[in-house]
Design an enzyme around this catalytic site. Sequence first.
Site, mmCIF file in Angstrom:
data_model
loop_
_atom_site.group_PDB
_atom_site.id
_atom_site.type_symbol
_atom_site.label_atom_id
_atom_site.label_comp_id
_atom_site.label_asym_id
_atom_site.label_seq_id
_atom_site.Cartn_x
_atom_site.Cartn_y
_atom_site.Cartn_z
ATOM 1 N N SER A 181 77.860 -88.957 101.173
ATOM 2 C CA SER A 181 76.570 -89.419 100.680
ATOM 3 C C SER A 181 76.060 -90.507 101.613
ATOM 4 C CB SER A 181 76.740 -89.970 99.267
ATOM 5 O OG SER A 181 75.744 -90.932 98.995
ATOM 6 N N LYS B 119 81.662 -90.934 98.045
ATOM 7 C CA LYS B 119 81.379 -89.544 97.674
ATOM 8 C C LYS B 119 81.944 -88.510 98.635
ATOM 9 C CE LYS B 119 79.277 -88.093 94.717
ATOM 10 N NZ LYS B 119 77.828 -87.967 94.498
ATOM 11 N N HIS C 134 84.214 -70.215 76.717
ATOM 12 C CA HIS C 134 83.182 -71.213 76.369
ATOM 13 C C HIS C 134 83.418 -72.529 77.105
ATOM 14 C CE1 HIS C 134 82.261 -68.556 72.880
ATOM 15 N NE2 HIS C 134 83.568 -68.405 72.867
#
Length: 496
Positions: free
Chosen positions: A310, A316, A189
């Site tokens: 980016s 980034k 999960h």
Amino acid sequence: MCKIEGPKGLRESKEMVKKKRSLGKATAKKSGSKTKLWAGRFKEVTNKLVEELNASISFDSRLYAHDIRGSVAHAAVLKKAGVLTEAERKRIVSGLGKVESEIVSGKFAFTPDMEDIHMAVEARLTELIGPLGGKLHTGRSRNDQVALDIRLYLKDEIYETVGLLHELNCTIVEIADANIDVVMPGYTHLQRAQPILLAHHLLAYFEMFTRDIDRYLDCLDRVDIMPLGSGALAGSPYNLDRKLAAKLLGFSAITENSLDGVGSRDFVLEFLSVASIAMANLSRLAEELILWSSQEFGFIELSDAFTTGSSIMPQKKNPDIAELARGKTGRVYGNLIALLTTMKALPLAYNKDMQEDKEPLFDTVDTVKSIYAVFSPMLKSLSIKREAMESAAARGFLNATDAADYLVEQGLPFREAHAVTGRIVAWCISRSKTLEEMELGEWKKFSPLFKDDIKKAISIKRSVDARKVYGGTARSTVKARLKKIKAGLTDLKVGK
Ligand code: ARG
């Protein structure tokens, strides 16, 4: 007649369309220039728009080598059937060789009036060697020719695809082997569950990809069947030695029914299904690379060469390749659904709808190959943040099951042990403690069965190494599996 006037822009664009249409008509007349190989009964030239829509040459030209190989084999079969003399066969084969070298060298320009690769090759052959070129299509239809070409093409591509996936599997094994001691949290999960070896986690992908390889190779059995001799649908009145064609082209079997030979594409559907399952598997690894390289996880860092920046945010470093693998899974599924839908309820045998098999097939082949090819070097170049993995494995009560198992060893039924340990975890959470930080006295408050050795029993390393069951995460078990895999990897026969 519709009287309502549309907006000005729409009116203009309608005019443009009309203009283009009339241009289309005019050029259709003129471009009736080249007579079609099938035009005997036709009195009018083909409409230009029809010609464009009908043509598959823009995408099936990639089948040229397979088409020519098929024709060379067919010429040998025609010679054996007494349709061609040996001298004629030789001239045809050498003409086909010339056509092929013209295509390879880029001298041969494909245009829509050629319709498809089969017509293009035959027309050029006839230009080169004269009317003898027209004998090649004896006892053959484009219907069995195209079925043959796709099968030849797909056989080659399955070997290539499997080769690339095998390479990726080798990389996974290498990384698992080099990081055999690294412990990480295992998840269910997406919640921390139990500590596992990174190697064990990676080898789960090895097992999945190995099944993908098996599925690709298994589907090859249904691709590797030779349809030539099926003719348009009913077979051929010529004495064609179909087994000779199969032998010359390297097929293991010949189709049993001529309608099935030309009218079936389930072998393509099967490949597209296998590729879809394989991409589902690969997309899970892609997703984990994306998660693991995020700051939230920080388990790995992808190398600069396999990431992008980016245009606005200077800090980034984005995992675009893994994202594209995840994203392209959608188009691979789409290709499967497109062809399933095309084939649904088609009456036997060949229908032109089936020309729509090629683009989804080619797109899927190109997509899976490009993803497999980039994944291997991308994995090789990433760095593993061992400490981040191990400290994540140490927080989140991943050893709670081990505490419960300890009580089971002392004779408590597992359900009760589970409940006791659950209470301990809740108590720790309320005090911001880990199990390792608990005093013996605190353990004993929950159960008198706890002794001093509980400390050892809940160590992460012990937790991993305790799972010695076959297929478990213990270092000894994973090492044994790695050893077996490495012995098997060299044995794996991939290629023609
Ligand atoms: N271009 C066609 C295809 O890809 C070849 C077969 C055409 N056969 C026909 N009877 N028109 O399916």
